[in-house]
Write an enzyme that holds these catalytic residues in place. Structure first.
Site, PDB file in Angstrom:
ATOM      1  N   LYS A 137       0.848  -1.189   0.000  1.00 17.03           N
ATOM      2  CA  LYS A 137       0.000   0.000   0.000  1.00 17.03           C
ATOM      3  C   LYS A 137       0.888   1.244   0.000  1.00 17.03           C
ATOM      4  O   LYS A 137       1.912   1.282   0.690  1.00 17.03           O
ATOM      5  CB  LYS A 137      -0.892  -0.025   1.236  1.00 17.03           C
ATOM      6  CG  LYS A 137      -1.976   1.042   1.280  1.00 17.03           C
ATOM      7  CD  LYS A 137      -2.857   0.828   2.511  1.00 17.03           C
ATOM      8  CE  LYS A 137      -3.967   1.862   2.599  1.00 17.03           C
ATOM      9  NZ  LYS A 137      -4.822   1.636   3.789  1.00 17.03           N
ATOM     10  N   MET A 188      -7.141   8.682   3.523  1.00 16.33           N
ATOM     11  CA  MET A 188      -7.006   7.316   4.030  1.00 16.33           C
ATOM     12  C   MET A 188      -8.239   6.862   4.816  1.00 16.33           C
ATOM     13  O   MET A 188      -8.340   5.700   5.173  1.00 16.33           O
ATOM     14  CB  MET A 188      -5.768   7.156   4.922  1.00 16.33           C
ATOM     15  CG  MET A 188      -4.474   7.618   4.295  1.00 16.33           C
ATOM     16  SD  MET A 188      -3.969   6.571   2.916  1.00 16.33           S
ATOM     17  CE  MET A 188      -3.556   5.090   3.785  1.00 16.33           C
ATOM     18  N   SER A 215      -9.532   1.351   3.199  1.00 15.08           N
ATOM     19  CA  SER A 215      -8.706   2.171   2.344  1.00 15.08           C
ATOM     20  C   SER A 215      -7.658   1.394   1.550  1.00 15.08           C
ATOM     21  O   SER A 215      -7.021   1.959   0.647  1.00 15.08           O
ATOM     22  CB  SER A 215      -7.984   3.241   3.185  1.00 15.08           C
ATOM     23  OG  SER A 215      -7.128   2.642   4.142  1.00 15.08           O
ATOM     24  N   VAL A 236      -7.406   1.146  10.414  1.00 17.87           N
ATOM     25  CA  VAL A 236      -7.757   1.882  11.623  1.00 17.87           C
ATOM     26  C   VAL A 236      -9.268   1.877  11.853  1.00 17.87           C
ATOM     27  O   VAL A 236      -9.733   2.292  12.903  1.00 17.87           O
ATOM     28  CB  VAL A 236      -7.229   3.334  11.565  1.00 17.87           C
ATOM     29  CG1 VAL A 236      -8.025   4.189  10.574  1.00 17.87           C
ATOM     30  CG2 VAL A 236      -7.207   3.985  12.939  1.00 17.87           C
ATOM     31  N   GLY A 237     -10.022   1.360  10.875  1.00 19.31           N
ATOM     32  CA  GLY A 237     -11.467   1.299  11.034  1.00 19.31           C
ATOM     33  C   GLY A 237     -12.105   0.225  10.167  1.00 19.31           C
ATOM     34  O   GLY A 237     -13.329   0.150  10.064  1.00 19.31           O
ATOM     35  N   GLY A 238     -11.267  -0.591   9.515  1.00 23.54           N
ATOM     36  CA  GLY A 238     -11.763  -1.634   8.619  1.00 23.54           C
ATOM     37  C   GLY A 238     -11.015  -1.682   7.308  1.00 23.54           C
ATOM     38  O   GLY A 238     -11.416  -2.400   6.383  1.00 23.54           O
ATOM     39  N   SER A 239      -9.917  -0.938   7.193  1.00 22.47           N
ATOM     40  CA  SER A 239      -9.286  -0.695   5.901  1.00 22.47           C
ATOM     41  C   SER A 239      -8.550  -1.872   5.294  1.00 22.47           C
ATOM     42  O   SER A 239      -8.209  -1.847   4.121  1.00 22.47           O
ATOM     43  CB  SER A 239      -8.324   0.492   6.006  1.00 22.47           C
ATOM     44  OG  SER A 239      -9.046   1.680   6.167  1.00 22.47           O
TER      45      SER A 239
END
Length: 558
Positions: A137, A188, A215, A236-239
């Site tokens: 990434k 992001m 992301s 950080v939240g599902g990326s």
């Protein structure tokens, strides 16, 4: 959408985007292959690479990661021919889904040649990843290459890294060959993958209508099209998990501070009340475990002090174990009910595993997931988004819809005073304590030991309320973000596909919430037919090895 006034003296975002795309396009040319796509592409382009590439290329890129490592390490395939095959397939993947920021043909071929020369001299592979092509990434640093983290200005104005990020160094020393860098969204902070600098990354199973997730959406699309077999994403939240589910691959969000992050461009040190983690994405479960073993074995806690000095353990799930393996099922989070295919696939999975000997399936009620979102969303942008606004202002790039949604329409985002920050950090810690107690109550209390015994070993739950989303609609994060708040490891795996003849939306009259009603309107069985349905397995902190072992056991027997 609003456009920020460009900072005086900086290049416009359009010029920067042109430069970035020209660099990427030249890197494709440097691979040395011309790929002509069919004039009319089908909705599902997952098999198109096999129609436009050579038989040798198809054979090599279809092998499992472990088979590739074994064949290269034994000299039956050269690292150079393998990396060339993956570079060419990555070119096709880019043309189909717009998943790359650049290829690295010179670096990759040079490294592959070094590996081949080493093997011919020593007859011993350089490491456990000898010759394996991997993708990265783009906010994870590569020496001499631009870092953008989804914005235009950093491509033009920031100093390029002089060395690879620590995780890339570790993988390279183990024999991996970095051949591709993948797209990420503006800020992001999207569960889709769209930016002003590279455009929209699409889903190979529906290359016009649906997103690859975010992301780490470029990784998801590239891996699904076999332009890579192992990638490094961030979460950080599902990326990691959302694009893995959307694209039908595997992805692990590890416990924080197990994979080093030195050398990336992301959250500034000290501004990480919700910790962003790096983790593996891959075409099978085995390669995720290989990644974690290699990275943890490097003992990077000797370099990056925040890393927990915790060696990787071997966990074996014995089917003859005395106590049954207990799995808790979260059917919905109490706020938004999953779409019909997610409900069906979760139900079918639970039925299959409950039929295995020594496996017990129980309900696991979600615990205050609405409160979890209030906490986590308040801790994502503790500066109220000022740093992001300033970066966008440098080039004058416009806000994209999901960036605007997460920063401006999210009531949790505000500039926090010291007292307000302390309040939300206290809420975070209190929620973690409460959730631990909630998990414990799935077991039995022992009056003698004064401990909870035989709690659930892991949770199985949806990754999101739906499958791959239509563009600009991924606005419900709680199925993944709650585990970031708790810092629990979570692993996404493909579990089924949408079947339009079965997964019909009923005419619901009652909803769990307004968000539930909004989300229900997004589902159409025709639009999502054939899309992958992913689930996630979740463990408690530092049980990364355990959830991999459990899923390995389940996949072996169901």
């Amino acid at each position: 959408m609003p456009v920020l006034k460009k900072t005086k003296g900086s290049k416009s975002w359009q010029k920067i985007a042109d430069e970035a795309q020209a660099l990427r396009d030249q890197s494709l040319v440097d691979v040395g292959i011309t790929i002509s796509l069919p004039p009319r592409l089908p909705t599902n382009v997952i098999n198109i690479p096999e129609k436009v590439l050579s038989e040798k290329n198809i054979r090599i890129t279809s092998l499992s990661p472990q088979a590739l490592i074994d064949l290269i390490s034994s000299g039956k395939l050269s690292a150079r021919e393998v990396v060339q095959a993956f570079l060419e397939r990555a070119v096709a993947a880019q043309k189909l889904t717009n998943c790359l920021t650049e290829l690295l043909p010179q670096r990759a071929i040079s490294r592959a040649a070094e590996l081949d020369n080493h093997l011919s001299r020593c007859s011993i592979p350089i490491g456990p990843l000898h010759g394996l092509p991997i993708s990265i990434k783009s906010h994870i640093g590569i020496a001499g290459r631009p870092l953008t983290y989804g914005y235009c200005a950093p491509f033009h104005s920031r100093t390029r890294p002089v060395s690879d990020s620590l995780v890339v160094q570790i993988l390279t020393r183990a024999g991996a060959v970095v051949h591709a860098r993948t797209t990420e969204p503006q800020s992001m902070m999207q569960l889709e993958c769209a930016s002003n600098i590279y455009g929209i990354t699409t889903n190979p199973y529906s290359h016009v209508a649906l997103s690859s997730g975010g992301s780490s959406g470029g990784e998801g699309a590239l891996l699904a099209l076999r332009g890579s077999v192992l990638g490094v994403g961030s979460d950080v939240g599902g990326s990691i998990r959302v694009p893995a589910a959307a694209c039908g691959i595997y992805g692990l969000k590890p416990t924080a501070f197990r994979v080093p992050t030195t050398g990336w461009s992301s959250t500034p040190p000290g501004a990480d009340p919700i910790v962003t983690v790096l983790g593996p994405m891959g075409v099978n479960l085995e390669v995720l475990e290989i990644f974690m073993r290699v990275v943890v074995a490097a003992e990077s806690w000797n370099i990056e002090p925040a890393i927990i000095p915790l060696p990787w353990k071997t966990v074996h799930i014995d089917p003859t174990r005395e106590k049954p393996l207990r799995l808790g099922i979260i059917w919905h989070d109490g706020i938004v009910q999953p779409h019909p295919p997610v409900q069906r696939v979760l139900r079918e999975f639970a039925e299959k595993v409950s039929g295995l000997p020594q496996v017990e399936v129980v309900n696991f009620p979600a615990y205050k997931h609405d409160e979890a979102w209030a906490i986590v969303s308040s801790l994502y942008f503790t500066d109220g988004g000022d740093a992001d606004i300033a970066i966008m202002a440098e080039s004058g790039e416009p806000w994209l819809p999901l960036t605007e949604w997460i920063m401006k329409e999210n009531p949790g985002v505000k500039k926090l005073s010291r007292g307000e920050l302390e309040y939300w950090l206290e809420e975070r810690e209190e929620f973690r304590l409460e959730y631990s107690h909630h998990w414990n109550k799935t077991g039995r209390w022992n009056d003698v030991s004064r401990l909870w015994e035989h709690t659930v070993d892991a949770i199985i739950c949806p990754v999101a309320p739906g499958v791959a989303t239509q563009h600009n609609t991924a606005k419900y994060w709680t199925y993944t973000a709650v585990w970031n708040l708790l810092d629990y490891p979570a692993l996404t795996f493909p579990a089924g596909r949408v079947e339009k003849e079965i997964d019909i939306k009923d005419n619901r009259k009652r909803f769990l919430s307004g968000l539930d009603e909004e989300n229900w309107q997004l589902y159409n069985h025709e639009t999502f037919h054939g899309m992958s349905v992913g689930l996630q397995i979740v463990g408690r902190r530092f049980e990364d090895e355990k959830i991999i072992a459990i899923l390995k056991f389940l996949e072996k027997y169901i």
